[in-house]
Design an enzyme around this catalytic site. Structure first.
Site, short mmCIF file in Angstrom:
data_model
loop_
_atom_site.label_atom_id
_atom_site.label_comp_id
_atom_site.label_asym_id
_atom_site.label_seq_id
_atom_site.Cartn_x
_atom_site.Cartn_y
_atom_site.Cartn_z
N LYS A 43 5.40 6.51 4.59
CA LYS A 43 4.13 6.49 3.84
C LYS A 43 2.93 6.46 4.79
O LYS A 43 1.89 7.06 4.49
CB LYS A 43 4.10 5.32 2.87
CG LYS A 43 3.87 3.96 3.52
CD LYS A 43 3.66 2.87 2.48
CE LYS A 43 3.52 1.48 3.12
NZ LYS A 43 2.38 1.28 4.00
N ASN A 64 2.07 3.49 14.27
CA ASN A 64 3.23 3.95 13.49
C ASN A 64 3.46 5.45 13.65
O ASN A 64 4.59 5.91 13.75
CB ASN A 64 3.05 3.59 12.01
CG ASN A 64 3.52 2.16 11.73
OD1 ASN A 64 3.93 1.46 12.65
ND2 ASN A 64 3.45 1.74 10.49
N PHE A 108 2.22 -5.86 12.82
CA PHE A 108 3.14 -4.96 13.54
C PHE A 108 4.58 -5.44 13.51
O PHE A 108 5.42 -4.90 14.21
CB PHE A 108 2.68 -4.81 15.00
CG PHE A 108 1.33 -4.16 15.14
CD1 PHE A 108 1.21 -2.77 15.15
CD2 PHE A 108 0.18 -4.92 15.24
CE1 PHE A 108 -0.03 -2.16 15.27
CE2 PHE A 108 -1.07 -4.32 15.35
CZ PHE A 108 -1.18 -2.94 15.37
N CYS A 115 7.51 1.75 5.90
CA CYS A 115 6.24 1.98 6.62
C CYS A 115 6.05 3.40 7.14
O CYS A 115 5.12 4.09 6.73
CB CYS A 115 6.12 0.99 7.76
SG CYS A 115 5.93 -0.70 7.19
N THR A 172 0.87 -1.19 0.00
CA THR A 172 0.00 0.00 0.00
C THR A 172 0.90 1.23 0.00
O THR A 172 0.99 1.96 0.99
CB THR A 172 -0.93 0.02 1.24
OG1 THR A 172 -0.14 -0.27 2.42
CG2 THR A 172 -2.03 -1.00 1.12
N PHE A 211 12.83 3.37 20.97
CA PHE A 211 12.60 4.41 19.96
C PHE A 211 13.05 5.78 20.43
O PHE A 211 12.47 6.80 20.10
CB PHE A 211 11.12 4.43 19.52
CG PHE A 211 10.85 3.41 18.46
CD1 PHE A 211 10.82 2.07 18.76
CD2 PHE A 211 10.69 3.78 17.13
CE1 PHE A 211 10.63 1.11 17.79
CE2 PHE A 211 10.51 2.84 16.15
CZ PHE A 211 10.47 1.49 16.49
N ALA A 230 18.61 8.86 18.99
CA ALA A 230 18.69 9.96 18.02
C ALA A 230 19.49 9.48 16.81
O ALA A 230 20.40 8.67 16.93
CB ALA A 230 19.36 11.16 18.65
N GLY A 231 19.13 9.94 15.64
CA GLY A 231 19.81 9.50 14.44
C GLY A 231 19.43 10.34 13.24
O GLY A 231 18.99 11.50 13.40
N LYS A 249 17.47 0.24 8.04
CA LYS A 249 17.90 -0.21 9.37
C LYS A 249 18.69 -1.49 9.19
O LYS A 249 18.68 -2.07 8.10
CB LYS A 249 16.71 -0.38 10.31
CG LYS A 249 15.77 -1.50 9.93
CD LYS A 249 14.72 -1.62 11.02
CE LYS A 249 13.69 -2.66 10.69
NZ LYS A 249 12.69 -2.78 11.73
N1 LIG Z 1 7.47 -4.37 5.59
C1 LIG Z 1 7.10 -4.19 6.86
O1 LIG Z 1 7.92 -4.15 7.77
C2 LIG Z 1 5.64 -4.07 7.21
C3 LIG Z 1 5.24 -4.18 8.54
C4 LIG Z 1 3.90 -4.08 8.86
C5 LIG Z 1 2.97 -3.84 7.86
N2 LIG Z 1 3.38 -3.71 6.57
C6 LIG Z 1 2.34 -3.49 5.54
O2 LIG Z 1 2.10 -4.73 4.90
C7 LIG Z 1 1.80 -4.52 3.52
C8 LIG Z 1 2.77 -5.30 2.65
O3 LIG Z 1 4.08 -4.79 2.87
P1 LIG Z 1 5.39 -5.54 2.36
O4 LIG Z 1 6.53 -4.81 2.93
O5 LIG Z 1 5.23 -6.99 2.61
O6 LIG Z 1 5.28 -5.27 0.78
P2 LIG Z 1 6.09 -5.97 -0.37
O7 LIG Z 1 6.16 -4.99 -1.48
O8 LIG Z 1 7.36 -6.58 0.16
O9 LIG Z 1 5.18 -7.21 -0.81
C9 LIG Z 1 3.93 -7.05 -1.45
C10 LIG Z 1 3.79 -8.21 -2.43
O10 LIG Z 1 2.46 -8.24 -2.93
C11 LIG Z 1 2.49 -8.65 -4.28
N3 LIG Z 1 1.22 -8.31 -4.92
C12 LIG Z 1 0.75 -7.08 -5.28
N4 LIG Z 1 -0.48 -7.20 -5.80
C13 LIG Z 1 -0.82 -8.51 -5.76
C14 LIG Z 1 -1.97 -9.25 -6.13
N5 LIG Z 1 -3.07 -8.66 -6.67
N6 LIG Z 1 -1.96 -10.58 -5.98
C15 LIG Z 1 -0.89 -11.20 -5.44
N7 LIG Z 1 0.24 -10.55 -5.05
C16 LIG Z 1 0.26 -9.21 -5.20
C17 LIG Z 1 3.71 -7.93 -4.83
O11 LIG Z 1 4.16 -8.52 -6.03
C18 LIG Z 1 4.70 -8.07 -3.67
O12 LIG Z 1 5.50 -9.22 -3.81
C19 LIG Z 1 1.86 -3.01 3.31
O13 LIG Z 1 0.57 -2.47 3.47
C20 LIG Z 1 2.75 -2.54 4.45
O14 LIG Z 1 2.49 -1.21 4.81
C21 LIG Z 1 4.68 -3.83 6.22
#
Ligand SMILES: NC(=O)c1ccc[n+]([C@@H]2O[C@H](COP(=O)([O-])OP(=O)(O)OC[C@H]3O[C@@H](n4cnc5c(N)ncnc54)[C@H](O)[C@@H]3O)[C@@H](O)[C@H]2O)c1
Length: 465
Positions: A266, A211, A152, A263, A86, A252, A255-256, A324
């Site tokens: 956005k 967040n 989370f 996350c 997202t 958290f 300082a940095g 990180k």
């Molecule tokens: N990365 C983090 O640390 C983290 C932590 C908590 C929450 N989130 C949230 O989780 C969500 C995913 O984040 P992420 O970091 O895993 O993203 P990412 O980009 O690593 O993975 C998303 C995956 O979804 C796939 N995808 C997109 N559309 C699709 C569809 N229609 N069908 C099947 N696969 C599809 C993409 O190809 C990609 O591989 C986001 O909303 C993010 O904000 C991320």
């Protein structure tokens, strides 16, 4: 239980592998055929400690598989998770929900029998309603519930976070869905991880609020660090002093160079936009975003000051590029803006990162990538520590110094002790403390006397110069 995980990125792959490890039967889906092919061949497309083993074990046990065929994965699944990206929508900062709605449309085509559609992606309040109406319109006959179950986990500690979370938030508007979710997470509740059941909208907002709060904590201590530099206080001790208060807590408060990653940047902006849509202005979060944004270029100015006011024609060594340690994720990493600003000021950048260099090359092409920290320091007029990987915590300082043209270290994570750096003959610039000029015993190779002392004696601040 049979689970389909739509999206096999940082969240989907970790969650899918962990649910399989709990004993569920999980199929991870992705539209990225290369990613699925790699997973089927036993590869792991992302860097996450422990993930390779977890995936291999569960594939071998027959509980985890991978496919690009979303319909096949959804058919017969009791829970279908949406874990797609997202990102910020180009232009306005709203969360781009196009991947979520595409996933919902595809789920709608395949859903059979009562299915709980669980949104794990981070989304604005009301997205669950949107997913529900997409499926309902396409399949008025379908039996399903839509649940919000925000994630989370932290990259770098994702498996531990998933398996031993502080809490699991489940936003379900009906009992049947709630029961399915309780069953899915039962192995966790046996470990006494609290499951917090809420309505769907509350769960959606809880993730953004968490967040935004963490981003605020980081930004708060960063501003206090600026003041520490001016008044001669030490931000690490201030952070300890306030963090010992249980109402504040110690985490958290390092300082940095400002928060980055996939996350916080956005999500804070998306929260602001979503609030504006509802006529609410979140002024604290708005300030956090603005302050954090300005901080990246302020860090570049800090490096310039440490180099005596100019980096034109100089070589700057950068250690740590990912946002990180323990991840290869370069999304919105502070290093990108800092490197870019230094290059625009005329510097040549040599850089090293233990695992992030493949990803970094895509966003920072005009950088020389080094084999290790010492190779990175070769011929450098200053070294900047941006990401505090363990590999950089106990460097052989004498060896490092021999490679450098000038012994200047800008330590944006306060990894090194001021006294040690002075003893080793470095000008050591930290965050939230007065810069430490090297002791007079420090030898130099081709360093011009005067430059370092001048820069070293000026308080380094994060405000303009
Ligand atoms: N990365 C983090 O640390 C983290 C932590 C908590 C929450 N989130 C949230 O989780 C969500 C995913 O984040 P992420 O970091 O895993 O993203 P990412 O980009 O690593 O993975 C998303 C995956 O979804 C796939 N995808 C997109 N559309 C699709 C569809 N229609 N069908 C099947 N696969 C599809 C993409 O190809 C990609 O591989 C986001 O909303 C993010 O904000 C991320």
């Amino acid at each position: 239980m049979r689970v389909a995980m739509i999206g096999s990125g940082y969240v989907g792959l970790v969650s899918g592998a962990c649910f399989a490890d709990f004993g569920h039967d999980v199929v991870c889906v992705d539209v990225n055929a290369a990613r699925i092919a790699e997973l089927k061949a036993g590869g792991i497309p992302i860097y996450e400690p422990g993930l390779e083993r977890l995936v291999a074990d569960n594939v071998a046990a027959g509980r985890l598989s991978f496919t690009t065929d979303i319909a096949a994965a959804v058919r017969g699944a009791q829970a279908v998770f949406i874990a797609v990206g997202t990102p910020s929508r180009r232009g306005d900062g709203h969360a781009d929900l196009s991947y979520v709605s595409a996933a919902a449309r595809e789920i709608a085509e395949a859903v059979d029998g009562y299915t709980v559609v669980v949104n794990k992606s981070t989304v604005p309040v009301g997205t669950g309603d949107m997913v529900e109406s997409i499926i309902r319109e396409a399949r008025p006959d379908a039996a399903f519930s839509v649940v919000s179950n925000p994630e989370f986990l932290r990259e770098g500690a994702a498996i531990e976070d998933f398996k031993r979370p502080d809490r699991v938030v489940i936003g379900a508007n009906d009992d049947r869905a709630q029961q399915v979710m309780a069953e899915l997470y039962r192995p966790l509740s046996l470990n006494a991880a609290p499951l917090l059941f809420t309505d769907r909208r509350t769960a959606e907002l809880t993730k953004y609020a968490a967040n935004a709060f963490l981003a605020t904590k980081i930004t708060f201590i960063n501003e206090i660090a600026d003041l520490c530099e001016e008044v001669g206080a030490d931000v690490q001790l201030v952070a300890r002093g306030i963090g010992m208060d249980k109402r504040i807590g110690p985490k958290f408060l390092n300082a940095g160079p400002g928060y980055g990653g996939s996350c916080f940047p956005k999500d804070t902006i998306a929260l602001i936009r979503s609030a504006q849509d509802h006529g609410v202005s979140l002024r604290v979060v708005e300030s956090v975003v603005a302050v954090n944004d300005a901080r990246k270029t302020a860090m570049a100015r800090k490096v310039v000051r440490a180099c005596g006011g100019s980096v034109q024609g100089k070589t700057i060594a950068v250690l740590g590029l990912t946002f990180k340690p323990n991840t290869d994720d370069m999304r919105d990493a502070p290093s990108i803006r800092i490197v870019d600003a230094l290059q625009r000021a005329g510097a040549t950048i040599r850089a090293h990162d233990p695992v992030g260099m493949d990803q970094a090359r895509k966003v920072l092409p005009d950088v020389t990538y080094a084999a290790d920290a010492y190779d990175c320091a070769e011929g450098a007029d200053a070294l900047v520590l941006i990401t505090e990987w363990d590999a950089y915590r106990a460097l052989d300082l004498a060896r490092l110094k021999k490679r450098m043209v000038a012994p200047i270290v800008v330590d944006l994570r306060n990894v090194y002790r001021a006294e040690e750096m002075a003893r080793q003959g470095f000008d050591h610039v930290r965050v939230g403390a007065k810069p430490n000029p090297r002791s007079s015993k420090g030898d130099r190779r081709t360093y011009q006397p005067g430059q370092g002392e001048e820069a070293g004696q000026q308080p380094a601040t994060n405000h303009g110069s």
